[in-house]
Design an enzyme around this catalytic site. Structure first.
Site, PDB file in Angstrom:
ATOM      1  N   CYS A  17      24.821  78.775  75.258  1.00 36.35           N
ATOM      2  CA  CYS A  17      23.811  78.604  76.314  1.00 36.35           C
ATOM      3  C   CYS A  17      23.415  77.133  76.421  1.00 36.35           C
ATOM      4  CB  CYS A  17      22.569  79.440  76.008  1.00 36.35           C
ATOM      5  SG  CYS A  17      22.842  81.210  75.990  1.00 36.35           S
ATOM      6  N   ASP A 425      14.211  39.970  54.846  1.00 36.82           N
ATOM      7  CA  ASP A 425      13.428  38.795  55.211  1.00 36.82           C
ATOM      8  C   ASP A 425      12.321  38.671  54.161  1.00 36.82           C
ATOM      9  OD1 ASP A 425      12.346  36.703  56.859  1.00 36.82           O
ATOM     10  OD2 ASP A 425      10.809  38.130  57.472  1.00 36.82           O
TER      11      ASP A 425
END
Length: 739
Positions: A17, A425
């Site tokens: 479906c 970082d």
């Protein structure tokens, strides 16, 4: 204009479906991409608003026999009401089918030799198959009208054939007796199959509802009402959708904040755990930001609304989680192809099995072939395949969201599990990101230039600049003087700033900036700089065009969890590299204290992306962890981008994975979550494929020539129901796993 929206879908009975609705949506003019998630019963549609509207999409889906809820304002309530309505109907049908099946089964086992027992079984089974099991026949007929088939088609065909064959045998037993064949009745098989499948659907619906717990929890954080201060100063409680940016909003003790805004009066502690995952409430006072969905503690304050409704951070998070849960993992493409042809193939196999039995076993071939055909139709299960990937994604992504880890799409999970290198970082990622000045050294003659340095740094965009400005701010009781005027100001990326004041050029930045301009520091400055850098402090040099005037030491405290996070990544076999524009000594000290494997200092923003590219060329799968803004080039280049956010819009939208808190430990947790989720998907797919590969041949009677075993259709119905439930249950295990 392109727009992406998630719409609830109604009427989905199986994976076929979902494939059908997806095909219908993708065929509509203006639709760029549409994915239908069977597990969450939602459709994520990206479409061109100039060529397509939600109403047109809803009509197309309705014409195909399903429903699409397009009322954006109330779609969550409408979807929940529809789900409850369908669940209650399913529950009523299941109870009715079970109650009706029990006497049919008893009669078939013990009283079928009695004529009245056969007729009672006939009536009760008709009630079970065509009343309580009516959903299968109605949906199958509706699909036939659209020239499509789904799981309901298999159930309707198999139970319908079994019941009609039994009815024929009941009404015309002489047809078979005259041919020397005993006419058997299979009313109990048809009834038990309907009962088992309805029971399986009920259990599946209940389990699928649990998989969406995280998104429902997020949606439940949104207050329904908000208190707004009108222009005459009166307070009025109104629905939250009436609030607009610029309104003054009152937040009382114990209330949830209804909008994103800025505090301008009052103060209180606010529980932001829904955003950051941090359990400790945060003090909010004038000038601080607050976000919708967070909980005010004991104080009261007023805020100026910045964002409301669908623009709030919470709304963005909900949309992101919905988009991620509705996205497809790469492996899902194969599953979709299988699901789209599964039902027609199974129907073809079932007919072939029946004919083969009839041809090659003349005596009992018709009866055995009919039973084998019914069993094949019943036992095959595309639902298990259809649920394998989306249920695991829904639970995994929901678990991430509840832990402050936002995953943008399913592909991000697939990528994250293969990462072998993480680039970090430094500022704001490994460290707190709130630098402060610890030391300053000025010569007796240069002290008068403090206001110049403060004015220069006030114009800088560097994160360390604010700390310098704060440290050089005059004492409150000193005479206020106007700040020196800086002209020809220039930001020099990765090095510092330059500006002219009173006709003289001044510089503030690192050693490279000084040397580029022919400025050499004296021994005393170098001595202090070396000592500070060895203590992981960043040094900012201040000079005019002739000589160094001052040196300032700034430190950014390492986050408490950074070392533990790096150790966890190492235990997972992942190397860590820290990139920073800071000096060598400071970077080395941070790396040493946190256990980072490798670092590179003095790296300019554009060089970070080149370094990521270099690692990828060496065969590494690289994750970049940054703030999502300054490291944008490196984040874009990396295989996996992870933004350390603080609930900001940019952080949420910048990367494949966003960590809402500042806790670096969430990075290894995100990798672990991806590994667990992908492992669960593969387990689900393995068992779903194996189940169908084994079940269909056994149902066809492949073991009959060997040991005389022919699978009973009732057992086939139970196996099919349990296969879907087992896949969902396996996915739900993710909720309890430790990251």
């Amino acid at each position: 204009m392109q727009k992406k929206e998630v719409f609830p879908v109604t009427g989905l009975g199986c994976a076929a479906c979902a494939a059908r609705v997806s095909k219908v949506l993708n065929a509509q003019p203006g639709v760029i991409e549409a994915n239908v998630n069977y597990a969450s019963a939602t459709a994520m549609v990206c479409y061109d608003t100039d060529k397509c509207t939600p109403e047109l999409l809803g009509k197309a889906v309705a014409d195909s026999g399903y429903g699409l809820i397009t009322d954006v304002e109330n779609e969550e309530d409408a979807a929940e009401k529809e789900r409850l309505k369908q669940y209650r109907a399913l529950k009523w049908q299941t109870v009715g089918a079970v109650v009706g099946t029990v006497p049919v089964f008893v009669l078939s086992m013990f009283f079928m030799d009695l004529r009245w027992g056969q007729w009672v079984a006939f009536v009760l089974s008709a009630t079970v198959v065509f009343v309580f099991g009516s959903r299968f026949h109605i949906n199958a007929w509706r699909q036939l009208g659209n020239r499509a088939v789904n799981m309901d088609t298999l159930v309707a065909c198999s139970t319908g054939v079994a019941w009609m064959f039994s009815t024929f045998n009941l009404l015309f037993p002489g047809f078979w007796l005259s041919r020397g064949i005993e006419p058997h009745l299979y009313f109990e098989a048809a009834s038990v199959i309907i009962a088992f499948i309805l029971l399986g659907r009920l259990m599946e619906a209940k389990a699928k509802h649990k998989t969406n717990k995280a998104i429902r929890t997020l949606m439940g954080l949104r207050p329904k009402m908000v208190t707004i201060v009108s222009q005459d100063g009166t307070e009025k409680e109104v629905p939250v959708q009436w609030a607009h940016a610029g309104d003054t909003v009152v937040v009382r003790p114990g209330e949830r904040v209804a909008v994103d805004g800025t505090v301008f009066s009052g103060a209180s502690y606010v529980d932001e755990s829904m955003l950051s995952g941090e359990p400790v409430p945060v003090m909010k006072q004038s000038g601080d930001k607050v976000f919708a969905g967070t909980i005010n503690q004991k104080g009261a304050f007023r805020i100026k609304a910045d964002k409301t409704g669908q623009d709030t951070v919470l709304a963005q998070i909900i949309r992101m989680v919905q988009d991620a849960q509705g996205s497809k993992a790469p492996v899902q493409n194969l599953v979709d192809k299988v699901a789209s042809v599964f039902v027609p193939v199974i129907m073809g196999i079932a007919v072939t099995v029946f004919l083969a039995w009839w041809v090659f076993a003349p005596e009992d071939g018709f009866t055995h072939g009919l039973l084998a055909m019914i069993t094949v139709l019943i036992i095959a299960c595309p639902c298990a395949l259809g649920l394998a990937t989306p249920t695991a994604l829904i639970v995994g992504i929901g678990k991430g969201a509840s832990n402050g880890i936002l995953i943008k799409d399913a592909t991000s999970l697939e990528v994250a599990r293969n990462i072998d290198m993480v680039i970090l970082d430094k500022t704001g990622t490994v460290t707190e990101g709130h630098p402060e000045v610890t030391d300053q050294y000025w010569t007796p003659e240069s002290g008068r230039y403090r206001p110049v340095l403060a004015a220069l740094e006030a114009l800088s965009e560097h994160p360390l600049a604010e700390a310098v400005v704060t440290a050089l701010r005059p004492e409150p009781d000193t005479e206020s003087r106007p700040a020196p005027e800086i002209v020809s100001f220039e930001n020099i990326p990765g090095k510092g700033v330059r500006g002219i004041c009173g006709g003289t050029a001044y510089f503030a930045g690192n050693m490279d900036l000084l040397r580029e301009n022919g400025i050499e520091p004296s021994g005393e400055f170098l001595s202090r700089c070396g000592a500070w850098e060895s203590q992981a402090r960043t040094v900012i040099w201040f000079a005019d065009s002739a000589e160094v005037l001052a040196v300032v030491a700034v430190t950014d405290r390492i986050k408490p969890t950074s070392a533990a996070a790096v150790a966890r990544l190492r235990d997972m076999g992942i190397r860590t590299v820290m990139l920073t524009g800071d000096n060598e000594a400071s970077a080395a000290a941070v790396a040493r204290q946190t256990g980072i494997d490798e670092f590179r200092a003095g790296v300019l923003p554009q060089d970070k992306a080149l370094y990521v590219k270099q690692l990828q060329a060496e065969g590494h799968r690289v994750a970049m962890v940054g703030d999502g803004i300054n490291d944008s080039a490196a984040l874009a280049q990396a295989d996996l981008s992870i933004a350390m956010g603080g609930g900001s819009d940019i952080a949420i939208n910048a990367a494949m994975i966003t960590v809402l808190s500042s806790d670096l430990m969430r990075v290894p947790e995100a990798v672990r979550l991806s590994q667990l989720t992908v492992r669960t998907i593969r387990e689900n797919l393995f068992w779903a494929f194996i189940y169908n590969i084994i079940a269909v041949p056994v149902a066809a009677g492949i073991l009959y020539p060997v040991n005389g075993f022919l699978l009973n259709p009732m057992i086939g119905g139970a196996a099919m129901a349990l296969s879907s439930v087992s896949v969902v249950t396996n996915s739900l295990r993710l909720r309890g796993m430790k990251l």
